[in-house]
Design an enzyme around this catalytic site. Structure first.
Site, PDB file in Angstrom:
ATOM      1  N   CYS A  83       0.845  -1.195   0.000  1.00 59.38           N
ATOM      2  CA  CYS A  83       0.000   0.000   0.000  1.00 59.38           C
ATOM      3  C   CYS A  83       0.881   1.246   0.000  1.00 59.38           C
ATOM      4  O   CYS A  83       1.904   1.298   0.679  1.00 59.38           O
ATOM      5  CB  CYS A  83      -0.894  -0.018   1.245  1.00 59.38           C
ATOM      6  N   CYS A  86       1.421   4.523   3.691  1.00 58.21           N
ATOM      7  CA  CYS A  86       2.395   4.754   4.760  1.00 58.21           C
ATOM      8  C   CYS A  86       3.792   4.427   4.256  1.00 58.21           C
ATOM      9  O   CYS A  86       3.981   3.476   3.500  1.00 58.21           O
ATOM     10  CB  CYS A  86       2.082   3.893   5.990  1.00 58.21           C
ATOM     11  N   CYS A 161      -6.689  -0.779   8.509  1.00 59.53           N
ATOM     12  CA  CYS A 161      -5.962   0.483   8.391  1.00 59.53           C
ATOM     13  C   CYS A 161      -5.675   0.979   9.802  1.00 59.53           C
ATOM     14  O   CYS A 161      -6.536   1.591  10.435  1.00 59.53           O
ATOM     15  CB  CYS A 161      -6.768   1.512   7.608  1.00 59.53           C
ATOM     16  N   GLN A 266      -9.744  19.010   9.823  1.00 62.23           N
ATOM     17  CA  GLN A 266      -8.482  18.427  10.265  1.00 62.23           C
ATOM     18  C   GLN A 266      -8.649  16.921  10.415  1.00 62.23           C
ATOM     19  O   GLN A 266      -9.680  16.425  10.856  1.00 62.23           O
ATOM     20  CB  GLN A 266      -8.039  19.048  11.585  1.00 62.23           C
ATOM     21  N   CYS A 387       0.554  23.371   6.847  1.00 57.29           N
ATOM     22  CA  CYS A 387       0.678  21.947   6.496  1.00 57.29           C
ATOM     23  C   CYS A 387       1.818  21.728   5.515  1.00 57.29           C
ATOM     24  O   CYS A 387       1.978  20.627   4.997  1.00 57.29           O
ATOM     25  CB  CYS A 387      -0.635  21.442   5.901  1.00 57.29           C
TER      26      CYS A 387
END
Length: 429
Positions: A83, A86, A161, A266, A387
């Site tokens: 995936c 991450c 997840c 958020q 961010c």
């Protein structure tokens, strides 16, 4: 006849035939890949490790860890490495967080900015309240649903997840069923933007084929039936209502805010609160405050407990939600809200003459135009929320050149196991 000769350049095929190598990883780069001499880049490697890398160019795949770092840990997710969601689950948490903070400090140093760096806020596993999940055709009663794979456009059909709130993880089977009617047209490549709210799960769907007239009445009816069976709060198609059982709401300070469809929120509630607490501490004593790029009011309702607030954002639906929530929050000093594109029409220095404290929380592009107005204003305190450290340091340099000092900074690790880092910073002059 003369012929011209082109310079000898390595072709992609030539690069790909470079042999496998054994190297020592010297550092971890900005995207989370280990870096060895060359430089060579390899995912899932850590500083100090001796590893064997596959044949290739500068970017190689990891074949084997020959000498592991003591900081290497077992990834908690069965999908890690396949995936693309991450990048750093294999790194011990303390070292991983220190790396993130160090990158932030070095980014500031490039603009010759030094400051007090506070202990970082770190989001816990199982805390994310929103996910963007890609759907692809699967079985008749369940689509494939998950994140893009590493180095691939394919979708990894996830079974778990560990970053997500368990209530979102438990909803995956229902979300797979919800996606099935979206493939009425073969060109659809839907993304389900899923948010856990105080009143249930809210889903906004993008990427459904529109040129063929969008979803048929039958497909829409099936979508609503599945949403009802799953007890979702709301389902929208690019913001257009497809199903509504109850209005999705969240708490922002003391206010109950009705979320606009597809609106920004958020990702982690605890991160939002940590950032808001930092902003309140910094703004204490202010007489008038401006909250720029305010969204639906994540900071506004906290700041309005201290002083009157001018709240401005480019999203008209977000501003309507903010205004609609004012009556649910007692004890505010007053809020004036305006929908306005701050990149094209920043709040001018002249409009800030009665304001002493400004908070700005822009999108990734930053707030260069607005910071230029802050620089020429009489504002004495600025709280920057960002961010994107790269655009933040550009904006911070504008303020520093106007006499502001960056007093302190809170790193915020809201996107666990990714290279992404956020921050709250306090400037005074």
């Amino acid at each position: 006849m003369r012929t011209s000769r082109r310079p000898n350049r390595a072709r992609p095929a030539d690069v790909a035939t470079s042999p496998a190598v054994e190297v020592v990883i010297e550092a971890v780069g900005g995207e989370g890949d280990g870096i060895a001499a060359g430089p060579l880049y390899a995912p899932f490697t850590l500083p100090g490790e001796r590893v064997r890398l596959a044949a290739g160019g500068q970017r190689r795949e990891l074949e084997a860890v020959l000498e592991a770092s003591p900081q290497r840990v077992t990834p908690p997710c069965q999908h890690f490495g396949v995936c693309g969601g991450c990048a750093l689950q294999h790194w011990e948490h303390g070292a991983y967080l220190e790396w993130k903070v160090d990158r932030l400090v070095r980014t500031l140093a490039r603009e010759r900015i030094e400051t007090q760096v506070l202990p970082a806020f770190a989001a816990a596993p199982a805390s994310r309240r929103r996910l963007s999940l890609h759907a692809r055709p699967g079985r008749k009663d369940a689509a494939r649903l998950g994140f893009k794979g590493r180095k691939s456009w394919d979708v990894i059909d996830i079974a778990e997840c560990p970053i997500a709130d368990p209530r979102l993880e438990a909803a995956l089977p229902a979300l797979r069923r919800l996606a099935v009617p979206l493939f009425e047209h073969s060109k659809s490549a839907p993304t389900l933007h899923v948010t856990l709210t105080d009143t249930g799960i809210d889903v906004d769907i993008s990427g459904v084929e529109r040129k063929s007239g969008g979803l048929s009445a039958d497909a829409r009816m099936r979508l609503a039936e599945i949403a009802g069976e799953a007890d979702f709060a709301r389902v929208t198609l690019d913001g257009e209502m497809a199903y509504l059982a109850r209005q999705p709401t969240v708490r922002m300070g003391q206010a109950t805010v009705a979320l606009p469809a597809g609106g920004f929120l958020q990702a982690v509630p605890e991160a939002e609160l940590a950032m808001a607490n930092m902003a309140v501490e910094a703004a204490t004593g202010a007489e008038r405050i401006a909250d720029l790029f305010c969204g639906a009011g994540a900071f506004t309702f906290h700041l309005a407990k201290l002083a009157p607030v001018l709240a401005v954002d480019s999203s008209a639906p977000a501003i309507r939600s903010l205004i609609g929530a004012l009556g649910t929050a007692p004890g505010l000093h007053g809020v004036v809200a305006e929908a306005r594109d701050l990149a094209r029409r920043p709040v001018l220095a002249a409009e800030l003459k009665r304001i002493d404290t400004v908070l700005f929380d822009p999108p990734r592009a930053g707030a260069a135009e607005q910071c230029a107005e802050l620089a020429s204003s009489k504002v004495s305190r600025v709280i920057g929320v960002s961010c994107n450290p790269a655009t933040f340091v550009r904006d911070a340099r504008i303020l520093a050149d106007a006499g502001f000092t960056l007093d302190r900074l809170l790193p915020v690790d809201q996107f666990l196991w990714s290279p992404h880092i956020e921050l709250v910073a306090v400037f005074n002059r």
